[in-house]
Design an enzyme around this catalytic site. Structure first.
Site, PDB file in Angstrom:
ATOM      1  N   ASP A   1      10.291  -9.839  -0.751  1.00 46.17           N
ATOM      2  CA  ASP A   1       9.926  -8.559  -0.170  1.00 46.17           C
ATOM      3  C   ASP A   1      10.805  -8.330   1.058  1.00 46.17           C
ATOM      4  OD1 ASP A   1       8.574  -6.214   0.194  1.00 46.17           O
ATOM      5  OD2 ASP A   1       6.943  -7.124   1.325  1.00 46.17           O
TER       6      ASP A   1
ATOM      7  N   ALA B   1      -0.838   1.795  -2.150  1.00 45.59           N
ATOM      8  CA  ALA B   1       0.499   1.470  -2.651  1.00 45.59           C
ATOM      9  C   ALA B   1       0.971   2.486  -3.686  1.00 45.59           C
ATOM     10  CB  ALA B   1       0.493   0.065  -3.259  1.00 45.59           C
TER      11      ALA B   1
ATOM     12  N   SER C   1      -0.629   8.432   3.960  1.00 39.29           N
ATOM     13  CA  SER C   1      -1.949   8.412   4.573  1.00 39.29           C
ATOM     14  C   SER C   1      -2.067   9.635   5.467  1.00 39.29           C
ATOM     15  CB  SER C   1      -2.153   7.127   5.389  1.00 39.29           C
ATOM     16  OG  SER C   1      -1.182   7.046   6.439  1.00 39.29           O
TER      17      SER C   1
ATOM     18  N   LYS D   1       1.441  11.706   6.401  1.00 37.41           N
ATOM     19  CA  LYS D   1       2.703  11.024   6.694  1.00 37.41           C
ATOM     20  C   LYS D   1       2.894   9.955   5.626  1.00 37.41           C
ATOM     21  CE  LYS D   1       1.500   7.038   9.575  1.00 37.41           C
ATOM     22  NZ  LYS D   1       0.121   6.890   9.166  1.00 37.41           N
TER      23      LYS D   1
END
Length: 675
Positions: free
Chosen positions: A304, A374, A379, A390
């Site tokens: 990640d 995800a 949100s 945003k």
């Protein structure tokens, strides 16, 4: 003698291993290892020659046969001792963990700040405890307040203190470890029965150890070689009698023992068992030895970006409004969209907004909170009929398009500008209008390029998965040297990526910490979950990193490769040893019937009897001498497979040829002096 060597030869470990090696003489246990079973059978045959010499016409060889018997017995004991030592280290460790677990006391904090002393077994997830200097940490958890130096030697055997502090990646603590300075408040994250101590005890006390495919293949090879040499030795006796050469049964037994690969046969299990012990010492809990060895064969590592390649503490650095929108309008909307976002990014947006613009009392705002997911990748807040959002630029664009809004022309340009700088652009919208971009700045971890280069030297392909946009992903990937990247990844994308790599015959490793990582962690050949992550991720993975350091995967892979190389090195050494021992045994066996074979007695051994005994004794002694190598592992340096092969042949192949000549000659000389 360093700390690890002291731990290796601890008196409790030695005593228990010695007793275990005697118990392992049970034929039911020996038959699991073909080499040791043949050794046991050979010892039994020599015993018959000693007990019934009349039937075998060996009355004049009783003393010689007794010597052979005891050397063979000690060979088996040494081989059993290697395995028992590896198991014994873990069991002594488990005993100390059990003792610690029973004695743990906790200073549990109540909501009013009062302290109640309770047993560690009474703690549950969410309980807060105070741990002061000189106390043992009563359970696995994370530091929520304070900083302390902690002695984790009871877990990993390392005497050096480690610093653990709140609000950092080093906030995880392990039950049973010792606070050497200061004080900390710990929030318990694991219920009794599932702590690191419990897992360690269960793992060590398990009845069987799952063998890896490589170990099974090598065991099969040893069984085949043993069978071939057994057939050769059995047929050698009637062939020799046919041509008029008499061979003693005891000499044939010794020849068989020295032909079969006793060294690797005796150390094979110890090498495998030591793998779990080594990853434990870097604070990684492996659920099986198979997972550790599989790490040595990894072809692809999936990483990640946030928290692994970059620090992950992305902070708002600037606001970029689109045309027709004032900075104040953008800041107001960004702050409202972040009002109930408790992530570091959300808090940083509010703090930056306060510095740029005079914002009214935020506590007065109440509305419908839209949490980040995800899948949606955004949100926000619904307040007084307005919708503030945003999130990822692509997600906000899709959201606005569905609502019939307009995408500003300069949005893509400004988003690309931030991405090229290695930052993360977040779009901000109100209702069906995009107001501008927030620049989230992240920092690449120092030394990450060198660590990834280390993987490349091993021949491992690296892939970065990130939820960021393609430009940001490309910039970061280029800067650190990632082989490939996948941007705007969703949880199902990670799973599909793992499966795609595996479909090409590759072994895949990945790290993760969230519920969305669990499917990919379960699918990966080596899945390492962070201890700070969700319980679902930790259950799905086959390893758990107690330090929650995603780059620990490098250390795990190195240990896996070290395990494989150690096994290969000992195998090479064992086969080379066998070749050298022929020059001691064959001339001694045929000296009377075929004097011309003395030309092969290049070691100039004193007599056939001492020659055979010297080879047999060397065969026995070399096993305990290699036990530290088997348990600690051969030093691994990243290089190509051809380079590794050349290095092993040079050190353990050539060394395995030369050392027996020296060793057998020295033993032969000592035997003649004693006689």
């Amino acid at each position: 003698m360093n700390q690890r060597l002291k731990h290796l030869f601890h008196s409790k470990v030695i005593i228990r291993a010695f007793l275990e090696s005697i118990l392992k003489l049970n034929p039911k246990l020996l038959i699991k290892n073909p080499v040791l079973f043949v050794l046991g059978t050979a010892s039994f045959i020599i015993c018959l020659l000693i007990v019934f010499p009349v039937y075998f016409h060996t009355e004049d060889q009783i003393t010689y046969n007794i010597n052979v018997f005891f050397v063979l017995l000690f060979t088996i004991l040494f081989a059993n001792f290697a395995e028992a030592l590896a198991e014994g280290r873990g069991r002594v460790h488990a005993d100390s963990l059990i003792k610690t677990r029973k004695e743990l006391k906790a200073k549990r904090l109540s909501n009013d700040g009062s302290i109640t002393v309770v047993a560690g077994s009474e703690l549950r997830i969410g309980d807060r405890v105070l741990v002061e200097m000189g106390d043992l940490i009563p359970g696995d958890g994370r530091i929520i307040e304070g900083i302390a130096a902690i002695d984790e030697s009871s877990v990993n055997g390392e005497s050096a203190l480690v610093i653990r502090e709140a609000n950092s990646k080093n906030s995880s603590v392990i039950g049973g470890t010792f606070v050497a300075s200061d004080w900390i408040q710990v929030e318990i994250t694991v219920n009794p029965g599932h702590t690191f101590l419990d897992r360690m005890v269960q793992m060590v006390e398990s009845a069987t150890r799952q063998k890896s495919p490589n170990e099974i293949a090598l065991t099969t090879l040893l069984a085949v070689l043993t069978l071939i040499f057994l057939i050769v030795v059995i047929t050698l006796y009637p062939l020799a009698e046919f041509v008029g050469i008499h061979l003693e049964i005891s000499s044939l037994v010794v020849l068989l023992v020295c032909l079969i690969p006793t060294t690797i046969g005796g150390l094979l299990s110890a090498i495998g068992i030591s793998g779990i012990d080594r990853v434990t010492r870097i604070n990684v809990l492996a659920k099986s030895g198979k997972a550790v060895e599989t790490a040595g064969d990894i072809n692809t590592v999936i990483l990640d970006k946030t928290g692994t390649i970059t620090f992950g503490n992305r902070m708002a650095a600037a606001f970029y409004p689109v045309k027709g929108v004032s900075p104040e309008q953008l800041v107001d909307a960004a702050v409202l969209a972040s009002l109930f976002d408790e992530t570091p990014e959300g808090r940083s947006i509010i703090e930056l907004g306060k510095r740029h613009h005079n914002i009214s009392d935020l506590k007065a705002y109440q509305g419908e909170v839209i949490s980040f997911t995800a899948e949606e990748r955004m949100s926000g807040l619904n307040l007084n009929g307005s919708f503030f959002r945003k999130g990822a630029v692509s997600a906000i664009c899709s959201y606005i398009t569905v609502r019939g809004g307009h995408i500003p022309e300069e949005l893509g340009e400004r988003s690309d500008y931030i991405a090229r700088k290695g930052g993360t652009p977040l779009a901000v919208s109100k209702d069906n209008h995009i107001l501008g971009i927030i620049y989230l700045k992240d920092t690449i971890k120092p030394g990450i390029r060198e660590r990834l280069s280390y993987l490349h030297q091993m021949g491992i392909r690296t892939i970065m998965c990130t939820g960021d946009n393609p430009l940001t992903a490309a910039t970061i990937a280029h800067e650190v040297g990632i082989d490939a990247y996948y941007a705007e990844s969703k949880p199902e994308d990670k799973l599909q990526l793992v499966r795609a790599e595996q479909s090409e015959g590759k072994l895949v490793a990945m790290t993760g910490d969230g519920v969305n990582d669990a499917p990919a962690l379960a699918q990966a050949d080596v899945g390492i979950a962070m201890n700070s992550g969700t319980s679902v991720a930790k259950e799905a993975a086959n390893m758990v990193d107690l330090d929650s350091d995603p780059m620990k995967i490098l250390d795990v892979i190195s240990i896996g490769k070290q395990l494989l190389i150690t096994r290969g090195a000992v195998t090479t050494f064992s086969i080379a040893n066998d070749f050298s021992k022929y020059f001691a045994i064959l001339p001694a066996m045929f000296e009377a019937s075929m004097p011309q074979l003395q030309i092969f007695n290049i070691m100039q051994l004193q007599s056939p009897t001492t020659a055979v005994l010297s080879a047999l004794i060397f065969n026995a002694v070399i096993i305990p001498l290699l036990i530290p190598v088997a348990l600690r592992g051969v030093t691994y340096k990243p290089m190509s497979a051809n380079q590794l092969l050349s290095r092993n042949l040079a050190i353990y192949g050539v060394g395995g040829l030369i050392l027996p000549f020296l060793g057998i000659k020295i033993i032969d000389t000592l035997l003649n002096i004693l006689n």
